[in-house]
Design an enzyme around this catalytic site. Structure first.
Site, mmCIF file in Angstrom:
data_model
loop_
_atom_site.group_PDB
_atom_site.id
_atom_site.type_symbol
_atom_site.label_atom_id
_atom_site.label_comp_id
_atom_site.label_asym_id
_atom_site.label_seq_id
_atom_site.Cartn_x
_atom_site.Cartn_y
_atom_site.Cartn_z
ATOM 1 N N SER A 53 46.388 36.586 36.319
ATOM 2 C CA SER A 53 45.204 36.277 37.136
ATOM 3 C C SER A 53 44.888 34.792 37.238
ATOM 4 C CB SER A 53 43.981 37.013 36.595
ATOM 5 O OG SER A 53 44.080 38.366 36.946
ATOM 6 N N LYS A 84 45.074 33.355 40.623
ATOM 7 C CA LYS A 84 43.985 33.527 41.592
ATOM 8 C C LYS A 84 43.301 32.191 41.917
ATOM 9 C CE LYS A 84 43.418 38.310 40.012
ATOM 10 N NZ LYS A 84 42.644 39.235 39.156
ATOM 11 N N TYR A 128 50.191 39.827 46.074
ATOM 12 C CA TYR A 128 49.387 39.866 44.851
ATOM 13 C C TYR A 128 50.273 40.049 43.609
ATOM 14 C CZ TYR A 128 46.068 41.362 41.344
ATOM 15 O OH TYR A 128 45.356 41.466 40.175
ATOM 16 N N TYR A 159 35.878 37.372 33.962
ATOM 17 C CA TYR A 159 35.332 38.706 34.245
ATOM 18 C C TYR A 159 34.016 38.946 33.519
ATOM 19 C CZ TYR A 159 40.227 38.546 35.215
ATOM 20 O OH TYR A 159 41.441 38.143 35.640
ATOM 21 N N VAL A 166 46.026 38.417 32.130
ATOM 22 C CA VAL A 166 46.440 39.391 31.112
ATOM 23 C C VAL A 166 47.807 39.080 30.492
ATOM 24 C CG1 VAL A 166 44.987 41.334 31.840
ATOM 25 C CG2 VAL A 166 47.282 41.059 32.829
HETATM 26 N N1 GLN Z 1 48.330 41.716 37.629
HETATM 27 C C1 GLN Z 1 47.198 42.079 36.829
HETATM 28 C C2 GLN Z 1 46.523 43.303 37.398
HETATM 29 O O1 GLN Z 1 46.507 43.456 38.572
HETATM 30 C C3 GLN Z 1 46.259 40.900 36.776
HETATM 31 C C4 GLN Z 1 45.026 41.171 35.970
HETATM 32 C C5 GLN Z 1 44.610 40.040 35.084
HETATM 33 O O2 GLN Z 1 45.361 39.124 34.773
HETATM 34 N N2 GLN Z 1 43.391 40.117 34.621
HETATM 35 O O3 GLN Z 1 46.016 44.124 36.696
#
Ligand code: GLN
Length: 326
Positions: free
Chosen positions: A73, A76, A200, A252, A270
């Site tokens: 993420s 992003k 994505y 988050y 993650v």
């Molecule tokens: N690719 C992961 C997902 O879609 C990204 C989520 C994350 O890094 N928080 O769940």
């Protein structure tokens, strides 16, 4: 916060970073790797890396700072940068700027809020951004644009997306597909849903080391320098706004806690990485693959907290080194 770039001197910073890495190496409570993406579950839990890229000096690093990991993420931040470049402020008609207070992959708010995600850093918001980047082109071109951006920002053309990770995500991405199809039903997707999802998954699978990531984040730190510098891809105003979103939404439903403990704009992934921005001073990347309950790296967060204490870095005001907090 002091905007004095020599607020902490290089050798002292190296000692601090080396000490933090040594402490994290000995830590037994390391969290759990993200096993819902099977490829990520293979990464050894004992890894830890830390890199600081000051605006005016080469990086200061410790631990596994040159081992590439899945940025997930954190990507992003880069897709938001490109999306804003493409659409400007009209982007905000399709995605909000408020923290969600929910998990990164939550679907519950999307129905109440008619397919407009709360912010660009939860999965739904990032899928809208992927849609913006792929509209009118194919997924490969859109992923190539994101790769070109991180290569340019970090000055390293070797950075790539890991296809084993992206196929692993595509195979297990039912939840992300649900988010995307729900937004399509609400009229908030313009391209083919599968194309936006390929972008994505491809962007989340970009592999970078702490050193590369810290270098790539400097454009956001430079935006806060208060100087009339030319920054690739963002005006200083836009950099400040991206930093604000990282602070309020980047981790988050732990973003409030991160602001309280670390006091810097952060974006987690993650894969266990966290990018933190010290406006006007430096960009920082920390990595340890073990996550806490909210999906943020347990030790990368702890390391950033130690770093913030050791340097006095905070956007909320000067702090004395080693201030005690309750
Ligand atoms: N690719 C992961 C997902 O879609 C990204 C989520 C994350 O890094 N928080 O769940």
């Amino acid at each position: 916060m002091s905007h004095n770039r020599s607020a902490i001197e290089r050798t002292a910073l190296q000692t601090l970073v080396t000490d933090i890495a040594a402490r994290m190496a000995g830590e037994s409570d390391r969290g759990h790797v993200a096993d819902y993406i099977p490829e990520l579950a293979k990464v050894p839990l004992n890894r830890f890396g830390l890199a600081i890229a000051p605006l005016d000096q080469p990086p200061v690093v410790a631990g596994d700072a040159d081992i590439a990991f899945s940025i997930q993420s954190i990507s992003k931040v880069f897709s938001l940068t490109l999306g804003l470049e493409r659409l400007g402020a009209t982007l905000w008609q399709r995605v909000g700027r408020e923290p969600s207070g929910n998990a990164f992959n939550s679907i519950i708010q999307l129905e109440y809020e008619r397919g407009v995600p709360r912010n660009p850093f939860i999965n739904a918001g990032a899928i809208v951004l992927a849609d913006v980047l792929v509209e009118g082109r194919d997924a490969e071109t859109a992923i190539a644009d994101i790769l070109a951006l991180v290569r340019e920002l970090s000055g390293d053309s070797a950075i790539d997306s890991d296809s084993a990770v992206s196929s692993s995500e595509a195979r297990t991405g039912a939840r992300n597909r649900s988010l995307a199809h729900f937004m399509a039903a609400e009229g908030n997707m313009r391209a083919k849903v599968e194309d936006a999802l390929s972008v994505y998954f491809g962007q989340c699978s970009v592999a970078m080391s702490c050193r590369q990531l810290a270098l790539a984040g400097r454009f956001l730190a430079a935006g806060g320098s208060g100087e009339e510098v030319t920054i690739a891809h963002v005006t200083p105003e836009r950099a400040r706004r991206i930093n604000a979103l990282m602070m309020t939404c980047g981790c988050y439903d732990a973003s409030g806690e991160v602001a309280y403990r670390i006091g810097l704009p952060c974006k987690s992934g993650v894969g266990g990485g966290v990018l933190a921005i010290v406006p006007g001073v430096a960009s920082v990347a920390a990595w340890c693959p073990g996550l806490d309950e909210k999906g943020n790296s347990r030790l990368a967060m702890r390391a950033l907290e130690d770093l913030a204490h050791g340097t006095g870095w905070s956007v909320f005001g000067a702090r004395r080194r080693r201030d005690v907090e309750d």
